[in-house]
Design a protein around this motif. Sequence first.
Motif, PDB file in Angstrom:
ATOM      1  N   UNK A   1      45.556  81.266  52.457  1.00  0.00           N
ATOM      2  CA  UNK A   1      44.762  80.550  53.449  1.00  0.00           C
ATOM      3  C   UNK A   1      45.339  80.803  54.826  1.00  0.00           C
ATOM      4  N   UNK A   2      44.485  81.103  55.756  1.00  0.00           N
ATOM      5  CA  UNK A   2      44.900  81.290  57.141  1.00  0.00           C
ATOM      6  C   UNK A   2      43.947  80.493  58.024  1.00  0.00           C
ATOM      7  N   UNK A   3      44.384  80.214  59.214  1.00  0.00           N
ATOM      8  CA  UNK A   3      43.531  79.492  60.169  1.00  0.00           C
ATOM      9  C   UNK A   3      43.355  80.415  61.365  1.00  0.00           C
ATOM     10  N   UNK A   4      42.160  81.006  61.484  1.00  0.00           N
ATOM     11  CA  UNK A   4      41.886  81.995  62.513  1.00  0.00           C
ATOM     12  C   UNK A   4      40.639  81.623  63.297  1.00  0.00           C
ATOM     13  N   UNK A   5      40.623  81.997  64.567  1.00  0.00           N
ATOM     14  CA  UNK A   5      39.392  81.818  65.332  1.00  0.00           C
ATOM     15  C   UNK A   5      38.430  82.943  64.951  1.00  0.00           C
ATOM     16  N   UNK A   6      37.196  82.874  65.435  1.00  0.00           N
ATOM     17  CA  UNK A   6      36.166  83.850  65.058  1.00  0.00           C
ATOM     18  C   UNK A   6      36.601  85.285  65.376  1.00  0.00           C
TER      19      UNK A   6
ATOM     20  N   UNK B   1      37.254  91.867  47.041  1.00  0.00           N
ATOM     21  CA  UNK B   1      37.779  91.000  48.088  1.00  0.00           C
ATOM     22  C   UNK B   1      36.703  89.967  48.381  1.00  0.00           C
ATOM     23  N   UNK B   2      37.089  88.723  48.375  1.00  0.00           N
ATOM     24  CA  UNK B   2      36.151  87.652  48.722  1.00  0.00           C
ATOM     25  C   UNK B   2      36.750  86.870  49.892  1.00  0.00           C
ATOM     26  N   UNK B   3      35.954  86.637  50.886  1.00  0.00           N
ATOM     27  CA  UNK B   3      36.373  85.866  52.051  1.00  0.00           C
ATOM     28  C   UNK B   3      35.403  84.701  52.197  1.00  0.00           C
ATOM     29  N   UNK B   4      35.938  83.517  52.411  1.00  0.00           N
ATOM     30  CA  UNK B   4      35.054  82.363  52.629  1.00  0.00           C
ATOM     31  C   UNK B   4      35.731  81.380  53.558  1.00  0.00           C
ATOM     32  N   UNK B   5      34.917  80.607  54.227  1.00  0.00           N
ATOM     33  CA  UNK B   5      35.440  79.535  55.043  1.00  0.00           C
ATOM     34  C   UNK B   5      35.861  78.407  54.111  1.00  0.00           C
ATOM     35  N   UNK B   6      36.978  77.770  54.407  1.00  0.00           N
ATOM     36  CA  UNK B   6      37.500  76.683  53.565  1.00  0.00           C
ATOM     37  C   UNK B   6      37.150  75.365  54.240  1.00  0.00           C
ATOM     38  N   UNK B   7      36.012  74.837  53.882  1.00  0.00           N
ATOM     39  CA  UNK B   7      35.529  73.607  54.510  1.00  0.00           C
ATOM     40  C   UNK B   7      36.338  72.380  54.107  1.00  0.00           C
ATOM     41  N   UNK B   8      37.100  72.473  53.020  1.00  0.00           N
ATOM     42  CA  UNK B   8      37.866  71.309  52.563  1.00  0.00           C
ATOM     43  C   UNK B   8      39.220  71.185  53.262  1.00  0.00           C
ATOM     44  N   UNK B   9      39.667  72.230  53.988  1.00  0.00           N
ATOM     45  CA  UNK B   9      41.001  72.228  54.590  1.00  0.00           C
ATOM     46  C   UNK B   9      41.015  71.694  56.019  1.00  0.00           C
ATOM     47  N   UNK B  10      39.869  71.402  56.581  1.00  0.00           N
ATOM     48  CA  UNK B  10      39.840  70.929  57.978  1.00  0.00           C
ATOM     49  C   UNK B  10      40.289  69.514  58.113  1.00  0.00           C
TER      50      UNK B  10
END
Length: 164
Positions: free
Chosen positions: A117-122, A155-164
Amino acid sequence: MERDEDLQARSRALSSPVRLRILRLCLHKPRTNKEISGILDLNPATALHHVRTLLSTGFLAAEDARTGNRGAKEIPYRATGLSWGSRMPNAAPVLVETFLQEIEGLQPSEIDVWRLGVRLNDEHRAEMMGRIREVFEDYVQRGPDDDGTATSIMLAHHLDRTAD
């Protein structure tokens, strides 16, 4: 420019995990319908239906016919590579199902999985995904190694809506 009907037909062709698995099987080695049906444990008529769909949309190409073990004519098919750059609307469920089918029966030691998990801007997220795609494309463009072992990467990339 491609016609809308052609794009729709190609999208439908790529909407099946079985057809994606056939493309993977025929990527580096031409395979006959009999070989495909045996490897995927499919009825030969079912396999032929999928092969014909992939042929008609340009994802598979027939090679020269050959004579099989019992003297019957066999046609080997090879993936054209067209699927690599083709658009697949709503691809995630099909790709995940294909991946799950392909790893079924493998030992845990035969699967290398990473999750982070990483936290990146767009901007940084787009940069990361672009760099990863460049690495994948570089290896695809190199072509197969004569002494290589067939391998698959998902490779699968998704936004992690539960980590905010």
